[in-house]
Design an enzyme around this catalytic site. Sequence first.
Site, PDB file in Angstrom:
ATOM      1  N   ARG A  51       0.790  -1.217   0.000  1.00 20.31           N
ATOM      2  CA  ARG A  51       0.000   0.000   0.000  1.00 20.31           C
ATOM      3  C   ARG A  51       0.828   1.276   0.000  1.00 20.31           C
ATOM      4  O   ARG A  51       0.583   2.183  -0.773  1.00 20.31           O
ATOM      5  CB  ARG A  51      -0.851   0.090   1.281  1.00 20.31           C
ATOM      6  CG  ARG A  51      -2.256  -0.278   1.167  1.00 20.31           C
ATOM      7  CD  ARG A  51      -2.687  -0.756   2.541  1.00 20.31           C
ATOM      8  NE  ARG A  51      -1.771  -1.817   2.929  1.00 20.31           N
ATOM      9  CZ  ARG A  51      -1.905  -3.078   2.535  1.00 20.31           C
ATOM     10  NH1 ARG A  51      -2.911  -3.433   1.817  1.00 20.31           N
ATOM     11  NH2 ARG A  51      -1.012  -3.990   2.878  1.00 20.31           N
ATOM     12  N   THR A  52       1.764   1.348   0.931  1.00 27.29           N
ATOM     13  CA  THR A  52       2.428   2.634   1.115  1.00 27.29           C
ATOM     14  C   THR A  52       3.182   3.011  -0.157  1.00 27.29           C
ATOM     15  O   THR A  52       3.033   4.121  -0.670  1.00 27.29           O
ATOM     16  CB  THR A  52       3.360   2.593   2.340  1.00 27.29           C
ATOM     17  OG1 THR A  52       2.595   2.165   3.453  1.00 27.29           O
ATOM     18  CG2 THR A  52       3.953   3.945   2.623  1.00 27.29           C
ATOM     19  N   LYS A  80      25.297  -3.621  -1.689  1.00 26.43           N
ATOM     20  CA  LYS A  80      26.761  -3.495  -1.836  1.00 26.43           C
ATOM     21  C   LYS A  80      27.366  -2.726  -0.666  1.00 26.43           C
ATOM     22  O   LYS A  80      28.563  -2.445  -0.657  1.00 26.43           O
ATOM     23  CB  LYS A  80      27.099  -2.734  -3.119  1.00 26.43           C
ATOM     24  CG  LYS A  80      26.596  -3.366  -4.396  1.00 26.43           C
ATOM     25  CD  LYS A  80      27.076  -2.525  -5.579  1.00 26.43           C
ATOM     26  CE  LYS A  80      26.406  -2.917  -6.866  1.00 26.43           C
ATOM     27  NZ  LYS A  80      26.662  -1.916  -7.925  1.00 26.43           N
ATOM     28  N   ARG A 101      11.297   4.011   3.186  1.00 21.07           N
ATOM     29  CA  ARG A 101      10.945   3.052   4.244  1.00 21.07           C
ATOM     30  C   ARG A 101      12.182   2.244   4.572  1.00 21.07           C
ATOM     31  O   ARG A 101      12.880   1.780   3.668  1.00 21.07           O
ATOM     32  CB  ARG A 101       9.830   2.127   3.779  1.00 21.07           C
ATOM     33  CG  ARG A 101       9.664   0.947   4.721  1.00 21.07           C
ATOM     34  CD  ARG A 101       8.433   0.156   4.462  1.00 21.07           C
ATOM     35  NE  ARG A 101       7.249   0.920   4.814  1.00 21.07           N
ATOM     36  CZ  ARG A 101       6.023   0.402   4.843  1.00 21.07           C
ATOM     37  NH1 ARG A 101       5.835  -0.861   4.525  1.00 21.07           N
ATOM     38  NH2 ARG A 101       4.992   1.143   5.171  1.00 21.07           N
ATOM     39  N   HIS A 129       5.268   6.193  11.466  1.00 17.87           N
ATOM     40  CA  HIS A 129       4.743   6.008  10.106  1.00 17.87           C
ATOM     41  C   HIS A 129       3.776   7.175   9.833  1.00 17.87           C
ATOM     42  O   HIS A 129       2.560   7.001   9.826  1.00 17.87           O
ATOM     43  CB  HIS A 129       4.030   4.661  10.014  1.00 17.87           C
ATOM     44  CG  HIS A 129       3.703   4.206   8.632  1.00 17.87           C
ATOM     45  ND1 HIS A 129       3.721   5.035   7.535  1.00 17.87           N
ATOM     46  CD2 HIS A 129       3.325   2.983   8.177  1.00 17.87           C
ATOM     47  CE1 HIS A 129       3.370   4.329   6.459  1.00 17.87           C
ATOM     48  NE2 HIS A 129       3.127   3.092   6.822  1.00 17.87           N
TER      49      HIS A 129
HETATM   50  C1  NCD Z   1       1.809  -0.783   8.257  1.00 15.89           C
HETATM   51  C2  NCD Z   1       3.320  -0.607   8.403  1.00 15.89           C
HETATM   52  O1  NCD Z   1       4.054  -0.819   7.450  1.00 15.89           O
HETATM   53  O2  NCD Z   1       3.709  -0.227   9.492  1.00 15.89           O
HETATM   54  N1  NCD Z   1       1.444  -1.025   6.938  1.00 15.89           N
HETATM   55  C3  NCD Z   1       1.164   0.061   6.147  1.00 15.89           C
HETATM   56  O3  NCD Z   1       2.025   0.827   5.810  1.00 15.89           O
HETATM   57  N2  NCD Z   1      -0.102   0.279   5.828  1.00 15.89           N
HETATM   58  C4  NCD Z   1       1.235  -1.760   9.196  1.00 15.89           C
HETATM   59  C5  NCD Z   1       1.787  -3.155   9.204  1.00 15.89           C
HETATM   60  O4  NCD Z   1       2.688  -3.501   8.451  1.00 15.89           O
HETATM   61  O5  NCD Z   1       1.269  -3.933  10.012  1.00 15.89           O
END
Ligand code: NCD
Length: 305
Positions: A51-52, A80, A101, A129
């Site tokens: 999703r993100t 690397k 991320r 997040h």
């Molecule tokens: C969340 C995350 O990555 O922290 N997912 C997301 O980005 N929607 C929640 C999760 O992974 O449980």
Amino acid sequence: MRHCMSPLDFSVDEINQLLDLADDIEKNPEKYAHACEGKKIATLFYEPSTRTRLSFEAAMLNLGGQVLGFSSADSSSAAKGESVSDTIRVISCFADIAAIRHPKEGAPYVASLVSSIPVINAGDGGHQHPTQTLTDLCTIRALKGKLGDMNIGLCGDLKFGRTVHSLISALVRYPGVRFSLISPEELRIPDYVAEDVLKKNKVPYEEVIRLEDVLPDLDILYMTRVQRERFFNEEDYVRMKDFYILDGPKMELARDDCYVLHPLPRVNEISVEVDQDPRAAYFRQVQYGVYVRMALILTLLNIEV
Ligand code: NCD
């Protein structure tokens, strides 16, 4: 230049403006369809995501911009041994904005210190997040018409769940918010959230183990997955993974206007029968995530439409 590391990088007024912009984008998508023409977002994902990452990319494409990036550390020069700081310096030559991320807490922040383009924290370890939080705020406001005066239940892995930590920090700024923190003993919120966020802001909260004990009083129920990748041993994960399963009979205990949110991915914690319930809002939440990321990209790039 502005980055987005935590929801607290924005004042309450600025968050309202972002959410208003997301609303306008939802209502008038064509108005924004060319706003980012010629701009690129780089999505640098050192940890899995569906999703993100894709919602950042969808957001930029909806704005008429373009996307580039990688979706795992093994397919980047991290394999690397390149540092995040060097990677972002390089990416600054290719893109106008970046979403990062990373499994290590603080890695996007380290990148932001040397970056010449805005950096968005798209999840750093078990820490924060912020764009999921903007998504959650956007969803709660759309469903409830407000962000204050509510009892919010957060259920599941409150220790490692970064979405929970960011959401609590953002919501304590709204008057009348109370929390019911529902988790097994071992997965309670970290001390720094209890002390530096909840107690410091004098926000009422209770910690309970049984979901049934608080469910009838909740305005929002925010379910989370047990964060397997952050456990030290598989045994503990297996013991805790099915601790909470929200199903039809449990939903009967909840109020008619108690909406269920989940950042997703769901594993077992919400049974699929709940998907049909009009109070299940987790797939609508994904859609709001795109609008709010569009609003964030426009804001950080200083683009006015
Ligand atoms: C969340 C995350 O990555 O922290 N997912 C997301 O980005 N929607 C929640 C999760 O992974 O449980």
